[in-house]
Motif scaffolding. Structure first.
Motif, PDB file in Angstrom:
ATOM      1  N   UNK A  83      43.481  44.066  40.681  1.00  0.00           N
ATOM      2  CA  UNK A  83      43.408  43.168  41.740  1.00  0.00           C
ATOM      3  C   UNK A  83      44.424  41.779  41.809  1.00  0.00           C
ATOM      4  N   UNK A  84      45.130  42.003  42.974  1.00  0.00           N
ATOM      5  CA  UNK A  84      46.052  40.995  43.352  1.00  0.00           C
ATOM      6  C   UNK A  84      47.069  40.735  41.982  1.00  0.00           C
ATOM      7  N   UNK A  85      47.777  41.627  41.622  1.00  0.00           N
ATOM      8  CA  UNK A  85      48.688  41.397  40.626  1.00  0.00           C
ATOM      9  C   UNK A  85      49.975  41.652  41.152  1.00  0.00           C
ATOM     10  N   UNK A  86      51.084  40.984  40.822  1.00  0.00           N
ATOM     11  CA  UNK A  86      52.350  41.058  41.264  1.00  0.00           C
ATOM     12  C   UNK A  86      53.184  42.225  40.533  1.00  0.00           C
ATOM     13  N   UNK A  87      53.023  43.258  40.874  1.00  0.00           N
ATOM     14  CA  UNK A  87      53.653  44.392  39.917  1.00  0.00           C
ATOM     15  C   UNK A  87      55.284  44.734  40.337  1.00  0.00           C
ATOM     16  N   UNK A  88      55.815  43.744  41.358  1.00  0.00           N
ATOM     17  CA  UNK A  88      56.987  44.253  41.911  1.00  0.00           C
ATOM     18  C   UNK A  88      58.286  44.149  40.891  1.00  0.00           C
ATOM     19  N   UNK A  89      57.934  43.700  39.654  1.00  0.00           N
ATOM     20  CA  UNK A  89      59.072  43.801  38.809  1.00  0.00           C
ATOM     21  C   UNK A  89      59.372  45.241  38.520  1.00  0.00           C
ATOM     22  N   UNK A 109      46.609  45.599  44.971  1.00  0.00           N
ATOM     23  CA  UNK A 109      45.208  45.809  44.536  1.00  0.00           C
ATOM     24  C   UNK A 109      44.880  47.284  44.734  1.00  0.00           C
ATOM     25  N   UNK A 110      43.902  47.781  43.815  1.00  0.00           N
ATOM     26  CA  UNK A 110      43.627  49.179  44.197  1.00  0.00           C
ATOM     27  C   UNK A 110      42.337  49.305  43.174  1.00  0.00           C
ATOM     28  N   UNK A 111      41.453  50.362  43.781  1.00  0.00           N
ATOM     29  CA  UNK A 111      40.276  50.554  43.019  1.00  0.00           C
ATOM     30  C   UNK A 111      40.640  51.778  42.000  1.00  0.00           C
ATOM     31  N   UNK A 112      41.744  52.551  42.122  1.00  0.00           N
ATOM     32  CA  UNK A 112      41.805  53.731  41.295  1.00  0.00           C
ATOM     33  C   UNK A 112      43.389  53.813  41.105  1.00  0.00           C
ATOM     34  N   UNK A 113      43.920  53.059  39.963  1.00  0.00           N
ATOM     35  CA  UNK A 113      45.275  53.015  39.776  1.00  0.00           C
ATOM     36  C   UNK A 113      45.998  54.380  39.275  1.00  0.00           C
ATOM     37  N   UNK A 114      47.145  54.550  39.443  1.00  0.00           N
ATOM     38  CA  UNK A 114      47.764  55.493  38.533  1.00  0.00           C
ATOM     39  C   UNK A 114      48.325  55.010  37.266  1.00  0.00           C
ATOM     40  N   UNK A 123      36.593  36.909  20.509  1.00  0.00           N
ATOM     41  CA  UNK A 123      37.700  37.821  21.088  1.00  0.00           C
ATOM     42  C   UNK A 123      38.813  36.997  21.203  1.00  0.00           C
ATOM     43  N   UNK A 124      40.135  37.500  21.199  1.00  0.00           N
ATOM     44  CA  UNK A 124      41.429  36.916  21.298  1.00  0.00           C
ATOM     45  C   UNK A 124      41.627  36.726  22.869  1.00  0.00           C
ATOM     46  N   UNK A 125      42.632  35.815  23.182  1.00  0.00           N
ATOM     47  CA  UNK A 125      42.811  35.288  24.386  1.00  0.00           C
ATOM     48  C   UNK A 125      43.407  36.567  25.123  1.00  0.00           C
ATOM     49  N   UNK A 126      44.058  37.442  24.761  1.00  0.00           N
ATOM     50  CA  UNK A 126      44.481  38.769  25.255  1.00  0.00           C
ATOM     51  C   UNK A 126      43.170  39.526  25.751  1.00  0.00           C
ATOM     52  N   UNK A 127      42.379  39.703  24.777  1.00  0.00           N
ATOM     53  CA  UNK A 127      41.162  40.535  25.345  1.00  0.00           C
ATOM     54  C   UNK A 127      40.417  39.865  26.393  1.00  0.00           C
ATOM     55  N   UNK A 128      40.199  38.572  26.387  1.00  0.00           N
ATOM     56  CA  UNK A 128      39.538  37.718  27.434  1.00  0.00           C
ATOM     57  C   UNK A 128      40.140  38.237  28.980  1.00  0.00           C
ATOM     58  N   UNK A 129      41.362  38.222  28.852  1.00  0.00           N
ATOM     59  CA  UNK A 129      42.246  38.379  30.075  1.00  0.00           C
ATOM     60  C   UNK A 129      41.949  39.637  30.505  1.00  0.00           C
ATOM     61  N   UNK A 130      42.159  40.794  29.541  1.00  0.00           N
ATOM     62  CA  UNK A 130      41.871  42.096  29.825  1.00  0.00           C
ATOM     63  C   UNK A 130      40.433  42.451  30.364  1.00  0.00           C
ATOM     64  N   UNK A 131      39.558  41.787  29.863  1.00  0.00           N
ATOM     65  CA  UNK A 131      38.069  41.916  30.421  1.00  0.00           C
ATOM     66  C   UNK A 131      37.921  41.562  31.764  1.00  0.00           C
ATOM     67  N   UNK A 132      38.403  40.293  32.042  1.00  0.00           N
ATOM     68  CA  UNK A 132      38.117  39.477  33.313  1.00  0.00           C
ATOM     69  C   UNK A 132      39.217  40.412  34.464  1.00  0.00           C
ATOM     70  N   UNK A 133      40.056  41.104  34.022  1.00  0.00           N
ATOM     71  CA  UNK A 133      41.093  42.020  34.884  1.00  0.00           C
ATOM     72  C   UNK A 133      40.514  42.965  35.301  1.00  0.00           C
ATOM     73  N   UNK A 134      39.568  43.619  34.483  1.00  0.00           N
ATOM     74  CA  UNK A 134      38.854  44.944  34.859  1.00  0.00           C
ATOM     75  C   UNK A 134      37.486  44.725  35.293  1.00  0.00           C
ATOM     76  N   UNK A 135      37.125  43.825  35.877  1.00  0.00           N
ATOM     77  CA  UNK A 135      35.623  43.297  36.459  1.00  0.00           C
ATOM     78  C   UNK A 135      36.174  43.567  37.837  1.00  0.00           C
ATOM     79  N   UNK A 136      35.268  44.569  38.341  1.00  0.00           N
ATOM     80  CA  UNK A 136      35.312  44.758  39.615  1.00  0.00           C
ATOM     81  C   UNK A 136      35.030  43.976  40.831  1.00  0.00           C
ATOM     82  N   UNK A 137      33.903  43.008  40.362  1.00  0.00           N
ATOM     83  CA  UNK A 137      33.592  42.053  41.384  1.00  0.00           C
ATOM     84  C   UNK A 137      34.403  40.847  41.756  1.00  0.00           C
TER      85      UNK A 137
END
Length: 563
Positions: A301-307, A322-327, A549-563
């Motif tokens: 969701x809304x990630x800048x992957x232009x790098x 954004x995508x519901x089904x990433x490659x 959990x670590x900060x990295x896992x908190x970010x990873x969890x929130x980034x995978x929440x589809x709502x």
């Protein structure tokens, strides 16, 4: 607060009544040396067991001040006491008889990692231990005399043997604290010595099996190559030598089954301290390290992957992707950018679990498909920029593509679990196999201003925010399942349970369609720092099944929440 005598009287008065009468026991009872709190009573002998906590004033527990010298020593002591308490109650579980879960006494079963858990918390004021008890019943009729055995015969013995300093092996307690201080010292030394990881000589890296994290018996002990060997002068253990992995790009190469992935796995879990005897207790990795892999089908969701990805044929904006089904490639690109947002300074990658087209494009492929027709800038061409521009190091396991040798600062070969530094040898060979010139797009720092949005929800909307944890791999919140299978540095299902509570708390209190993901997580971290995991629990009591959990896992969890 009630007295223990009143608890006995109450148990006697409800004996042989229907099971719901157990709920009248809820409250705090004084057992002189400690307080027993019945926090939650199960509704049925076949339901989840009742939640109990024991509180001991520090004046009675008697632990010396050196145990509270730092957060690391306190967490290590909590872990040790919890293991001792579990040993004691295991001998009494199901000795009180009845139907269903009657007589069960259990608490957190700790793994090899030392985690901050709600099951045992200690401060200079008091020691709190949380566990569960199956209240005994015959059918659905209360058997109060069996519960009386648990409260007045079994638990006092367990508490005395495991939670009072005077009854513990003082040398063992001291060693736990000293190990925690040595591990903390090594973490600080990594920064001072410009390292991202340290692996001690003599460490046992292989595990018993894929389902056991205990050390493998009769395995080859780790020995550092002399060119990478460093010495750590620890405050308690003294001088400890081992391999120091410097900042920059490190490549782990070697034949199949020679130990490449085993070394990487040890580095992944090195973000946590390990118990003595684990074999990896002196394998220490930068605690912001993030293991990444491709995740076909993940939500972005809304990630800048232009790098890494630009000029898609469908003209889709990769600056806010954004995508519901990433490659595989887009998921890995998003993972790196999300890791940067989380403050990661070390990326851990394995070629086996990475998207090939994201990692590298060989010379022949570049001849067949011109750069103008390829939207992906491979990781091979960005790894140096990540280190030079952002200070993000990489440790990469590679077994098939030789292109990575050209960008590596350090090259390690695993040969039958022996570690060799082959950097000079390989760099000499690189001159004979040059990489073709590449016009890499200019490095541009990604935009991290992603606003966290979610449907508005009332705080009393039980169904909308009902939580259910499915082991370590996922949890559901309402009707939505958050898939954490590929968050490989989650060490325990209790961390997953804590992530569920954090997400629920954020939904209820923090998300207002204005704050960015970073701002929401920073507020959560402030809450955790002040109040611990108890501060984000939605129930009226703190359960025993949560781990930080670590900060990295908190970010990873929130980034995978589809709502």
């Amino acid at each position: 607060m009630f007295t223990s005598s009143q608890l006995k009287q109450q148990l006697s008065s409800i004996n042989r009544k229907s099971y719901p009468a157990y709920k009248t026991l809820k409250g705090v009872y004084d057992f002189r040396d400690y307080q027993l709190s019945i926090d939650h009573v199960q509704g049925d002998p076949f339901a989840s067991p009742s939640h109990i906590s024991i509180r001991i004033p520090q004046s009675r527990a008697g632990f010396p001040d050196f145990c509270f010298a730092s957060a690391e020593t306190r967490t290590a002591l909590q872990d040790y006491l919890l293991r001792k308490f579990e040993e004691q109650i295991a001998g009494y579980s199901f000795k009180a008889k009845g139907s269903g879960k009657s007589g069960l006494i259990s608490t957190t079963h700790c793994g090899q990692e030392i985690l901050d858990r709600t099951a045992c918390q200690i401060s200079q004021k008091e020691l709190v231990v949380r566990f569960t008890v199956g209240f005994p019943a015959n059918g659905r009729t209360i058997n109060a005399f069996e519960l009386e055995k648990i409260f007045f015969e079994f638990l006092p013995v367990c508490v005395q043997k495991s939670l009072y300093y005077k009854n513990l092996n003082k040398k063992a307690v001291e060693e736990v604290i000293f190990l925690a201080e040595d591990q903390s010292f090594i973490r600080k030394e990594l920064t001072k010595q410009n390292l991202v990881a340290f692996v001690a000589n003599g460490a046992v890296l292989p595990r018993q099996s894929g389902v056991s994290q205990k050390p493998m018996k009769n395995s080859v002990p780790f020995v550092s190559p002399l060119s990478l060997q460093v010495e750590m002068h620890l405050p308690h253990k003294g001088t400890l030598s081992g391999m120091g992995i410097p900042k920059g790009i490190t490549l782990i190469a070697g034949g199949g089954y020679h130990g490449k992935s085993t070394l990487l796995d040890a580095l992944e879990t090195g973000v946590y301290n390990h118990i003595a005897g684990d074999g990896r207790e002196y394998v220490i990795t930068d605690d912001t390290a993030l293991k990444l892999r491709s995740e076909d089908g993940r939500f972005i969701k809304d990630v800048d992957i232009s790098l890494f990805i630009n000029d898609l044929p469908n003209k889709k904006d990769t600056h806010c992707f954004s995508t519901l089904d990433a490659s595989g490639s887009t998921s890995q690109a998003a993972g790196i950018v999300e890791g940067m947002e989380a403050g990661t300074k070390l990326l851990l990658l394995d070629e086996d679990t990475s998207a090939t087209n994201f990692m590298v494009r060989d010379t022949f492929m570049q001849q067949v498909i011109s750069r103008e027709k390829e939207p992906i800038t491979p990781f091979l061409e960005r790894a140096r920029d990540l280190y030079g521009e952002c200070g993000i190091s990489t440790i990469l396991v590679a077994g098939s593509s030789g292109a990575f040798f050209h960008i590596a600062d350090t090259i390690i070969q695993m040969d039958s679990y022996q570690v060799l530094d082959i950097t000079k040898k390989v760099k000499d060979l690189c001159a004979d196999y040059p990489l073709p010139p590449a016009s890499v797009p200019v490095f541009s720092m990604p935009d991290f201003k992603r606003v966290m949005t979610a449907p508005a929800v009332k705080r009393d909307s039980y169904k909308e925010l009902k939580l259910k944890t499915h082991g370590r791999d996922s949890f559901s919140i309402g009707k939505e399942t958050v898939d954490l299978r590929y968050i490989e540095q989650l060490a325990d299902s209790e961390q997953t349970a804590a992530l569920a509570q954090l997400l629920k708390y954020a939904r209820e209190h923090l998300i207002d369609n204005k704050k960015t993901v970073s701002q929401v997580i920073r507020l959560l971290e402030d809450k955790l720092k002040k109040e611990g995991l108890a501060g984000i629990c939605s129930s009226s009591y703190t359960p025993c099944g949560l781990a930080m959990p670590r900060r990295q896992e908190i970010f990873s969890c929130f980034n995978r929440y589809r709502r």
